[in-house]
Design a protein around this motif. Structure first.
Motif, mmCIF file in Angstrom:
data_model
loop_
_atom_site.group_PDB
_atom_site.id
_atom_site.type_symbol
_atom_site.label_atom_id
_atom_site.label_comp_id
_atom_site.label_asym_id
_atom_site.label_seq_id
_atom_site.Cartn_x
_atom_site.Cartn_y
_atom_site.Cartn_z
ATOM 1 N N GLU A 262 -4.889 -46.593 19.525
ATOM 2 C CA GLU A 262 -6.169 -46.574 18.606
ATOM 3 C C GLU A 262 -7.119 -46.595 19.712
ATOM 4 N N ARG B 22 -7.206 -44.089 22.852
ATOM 5 C CA ARG B 22 -6.957 -42.697 22.283
ATOM 6 C C ARG B 22 -6.668 -41.676 23.249
ATOM 7 N N THR C 25 -4.281 -38.691 25.278
ATOM 8 C CA THR C 25 -3.716 -37.507 24.917
ATOM 9 C C THR C 25 -2.175 -37.445 25.180
ATOM 10 N N ARG D 155 -2.188 -45.296 7.905
ATOM 11 C CA ARG D 155 -2.944 -44.803 8.770
ATOM 12 C C ARG D 155 -2.173 -43.571 9.505
ATOM 13 N N ARG D 156 -2.937 -42.933 10.396
ATOM 14 C CA ARG D 156 -2.357 -41.896 11.146
ATOM 15 C C ARG D 156 -2.731 -42.021 12.542
ATOM 16 N N ALA D 157 -1.643 -41.423 13.602
ATOM 17 C CA ALA D 157 -2.006 -41.620 15.004
ATOM 18 C C ALA D 157 -3.057 -40.945 15.299
ATOM 19 N N PRO D 158 -3.731 -41.436 16.526
ATOM 20 C CA PRO D 158 -5.014 -40.938 16.837
ATOM 21 C C PRO D 158 -4.938 -39.401 17.207
ATOM 22 N N ASP D 159 -6.064 -38.584 16.737
ATOM 23 C CA ASP D 159 -6.033 -36.895 16.832
ATOM 24 C C ASP D 159 -6.222 -36.539 18.158
ATOM 25 N N SER D 160 -6.369 -37.606 19.055
ATOM 26 C CA SER D 160 -6.497 -37.278 20.538
ATOM 27 C C SER D 160 -4.936 -36.725 21.559
#
Length: 478
Positions: free
Chosen positions: A225, A228, A230, A251-256
Motif C-alpha cells: 500500500e 504502490r 508495479t 480492501r483490494r491490492a493497489p491498482d498500481s
C-alpha cells in the motif's frame, strides 16, 4: 551481465540523480550506485578467491552483488535463512576467502577470512567496463537439507535476462517491491538486474520479507500500500495470506500493480483466481536454479491458472517418460565440485503440456505409489490445502499400512473438518484418510524455502497418531 553493466553506466551518466534502489534505511541514485559498485570492486581487487555475501538484503546487497561481478570474482550468497551449520558448509565447500558483511563479529571465529564492509567511504572510483567471466554459486537446500552449489555464469544469466525482459516488459516507470530474499537467484534477476536494464526503481522492505518465514502478513500488505509498486515476486503461501488479509479487511491490492510473479511451489488454480479478484495480477511460473530460475511463465493477456504458462523464448522443453527436460543456454554450468552439467537437463519434475502451456505435476522423487498401484503426486493434493491462509505448508505421506496421511503445518489451529472440505473434489484414491496438524517449526519438517522434507514426512506419518478425515463429499456435508 554485460547488458546490466552497460545499462548501469548509461543510467549513471544520463539519469545520475534519479532514484535507483531504496531500503528501510537508505536510498541511492544511479550515480551513487555506480560509484559505490566501482569503489567496492576496486577494494576487492586486493583479495583473491571466491567472495561470500553475508547480508540480509537491501541496497548494500545490491552494491555487493554488482561489485563482485565487476571484479570478475566468483560470488557465493549466504542465505540469512539458512542455519549456521548450512552456511559453515557453504564457506568450506566453496573455498570462500573473502566475506562482504556488515556484521563482522559473526565471523570472528574464522580469522582466515578477509572481511569487507560494503558501506565503506565512497572514493569516487569511476565505473570501469565489465570484463565478463563472473560466476555465482547459488546454494539450494536439496533433498537432504545439505546445501548444494549451482554454478551460474554470464551465459546463463544473459539468456535468462533476455527471455524474462520480454515477459515482464519493465520500463522506467516501474517500481519493483522486492520481497524474496536476494540470496535467491530469482530475486537477483527480478529485483536487481532487470530493474537496472529497464531503469526501473526497486524498493526493499525487510518486514515484508519476513512474511515468507511465517511472520505476520500485515507488514507485507502495508508495504504494498505504501510503495504502490508495479511488479513483485511472491511465494504461493504468502500470496494466499495476503489475499485472505485483503478479503478480511475489505480492501483490494493497489491498482498500481500490473505483474506479480508467483513461484517456488505449486499454486492452486483457485488461489490464483482469488488473488486476481482481490486486485493482485498474479501469474504463476516454473523454474529451478539449475535452469537459471525461470523456465515457463504465465503472462498478461495469456494467464491460465492450473498451468505455469508458455515456455520462455530461447528455451526448449519436452516431456520424456513424464519428466520435464530442458535444453537451453540457461542450463547451469554444473554443481560445484562436480562434473559439468549436460546441456539437456532432466529436472526431476513431472509434467505435461496443456496445448502450448506447461503443467507441473510434482517431483519425480516425491511420487507416492499405493498398494493398488496408483501413482499420486503429493503436490497435487497439497496445493489445495496450501491455499488456506492459515496453512504455512502441507505434506502428503503414505504410511506403511498403505494409508494416505496429510501433515498440515498451520500458523493457527485448523479443524480437520476444514481440511477435509478443501480436499473434497479429489478422487477417492488420492484423498488422504487421516491428517496430522502440527506447527510450522516442527523440527526437520520444512526446508528454509518452506517446502517439505519428504524424509521427515515419512517418519512422522509412520510414528504419530493422526485424526480421521471425512472420506466423501457426503461425509463432509454431514
Amino acid at each position: 551481465m554485460h547488458q546490466v553493466f552497460e545499462a548501469l553506466a548509461r543510467n549513471a551518466l544520463q539519469f545520475s540523480a534519479e532514484a535507483a534502489f531504496e531500503d528501510d534505511t537508505q536510498s541511492v541514485t544511479w550515480a551513487t550506485l555506480a560509484g559505490r559498485v566501482a569503489d567496492l570492486a576496486a577494494r576487492l581487487g586486493a583479495t583473491d578467491g571466491p567472495v561470500a555475501i553475508a547480508l540480509a538484503g537491501g541496497v548494500d546487497y545490491v552494491v555487493a552483488d554488482l561489485a563482485v561481478s565487476l571484479a570478475g570474482r566468483r560470488q557465493v550468497p549466504l542465505p540469512f535463512f539458512f542455519s549456521r551449520e548450512q552456511n559453515a558448509h557453504i564457506l568450506m565447500d566453496a573455498g570462500v576467502t573473502t566475506v562482504i558483511t556488515s556484521t563482522p563479529d559473526l565471523f570472528a571465529p574464522l580469522p582466515h577470512l578477509h572481511l569487507v564492509d560494503p558501506a565503506a567511504t565512497l572514493q569516487n572510483t569511476p565505473l570501469p567496463a565489465y570484463r565478463g567471466g563472473s560466476e555465482r554459486v547459488i546454494y539450494t537446500s536439496g533433498s537432504s537439507g545439505r546445501p548444494k552449489g549451482v554454478i551460474i555464469g554470464d551465459g546463463q544469466l544473459s539468456a535468462s535476462l533476455t527471455a524474462l525482459s520480454a515477459v515482464i516488459a519493465a520500463g522506467p516507470g516501474d517500481i519493483h517491491l522486492s520481497v524474496l530474499p536476494l540470496a535467491q537467484l530469482l530475486e537477483q534477476i527480478c529485483g536487481i538486474f532487470l530493474p537496472i536494464m529497464a531503469r526501473a526503481r526497486t524498493v526493499f522492505r525487510f518486514e515484508a520479507t519476513k512474511a515468507l518465514l511465517g511472520a505476520p502478513v500485515v507488514p507485507l500488505a502495508q508495504a504494498f500500500e505504501a510503495v504502490r509498486p508495479t511488479t513483485s515476486v511472491l511465494a504461493p503461501s504468502v500470496l494466499a495470506r495476503w489475499t485472505a488479509h485483503l478479503g478480511e479487511t475489505g480492501r483490494r491490492a493497489p491498482d498500481s500493480l500490473r505483474f506479480v510473479a508467483v513461484g517456488g511451489a505449486s499454486s492452486a488454480p483457485d488461489l490464483i483466481r482469488a488473488a486476481n479478484r482481490a486486485g493482485i495480477p498474479a501469474y504463476e511460473g516454473y523454474g529451478l536454479s539449475e535452469c537459471c530460475a525461470v523456465v515457463a511463465m504465465n503472462r498478461p493477456g495469456d494467464n491460465k491458472p492450473g498451468t505455469v504458462g508458455q515456455v520462455l523464448d530461447g528455451l526448449d522443453v519436452r516431456i520424456d517418460a513424464g519428466e520435464i527436460v530442458v535444453s537451453s543456454p540457461t542450463v547451469m554450468q554444473g554443481y560445484l565440485n562436480a562434473d559439468p552439467a549436460p546441456r539437456v537437463w532432466r529436472t526431476g519434475d513431472l509434467g505435461h503440456f496443456d496445448g502450448d502451456r506447461l503443467v507441473v505435476d510434482g517431483r519425480k522423487d516425491a511420487l507416492l505409489v499405493t498398494g493398488a498401484g496408483r501413482n499420486i503426486s503429493p503436490e497435487w493434493v497439497e496445493q489445495r490445502v496450501n491455499a488456506d491462509p492459515r496453512v504455512v505448508a502441507s505434506a502428503l505421506g503414505l504410511r506403511a499400512d498403505d494409508t494416505l496421511v496429510l501433515i498440515v503445518a498451520a500458523a493457527v489451529p485448523v479443524p480437520v473438518s476444514d481440511i477435509a472440505a478443501l480436499l473434497g473434489d479429489l478422487p477417492e484414491y488420492a484423498r488422504p484418510s487421516e491428517a496430522i496438524v502440527t506447527r510450522p517449526d516442527e523440527p526437520g519438517l520444512l526446508f528454509p524455502a518452506g517446502t517439505p522434507n519428504r524424509e521427515t514426512v515419512a517418519k512422522i506419518v509412520n510414528a504419530r497418531a493422526a485424526q480421521p478425515l471425512a472420506r466423501s463429499k457426503e461425509d463432509i456435508a454431514s
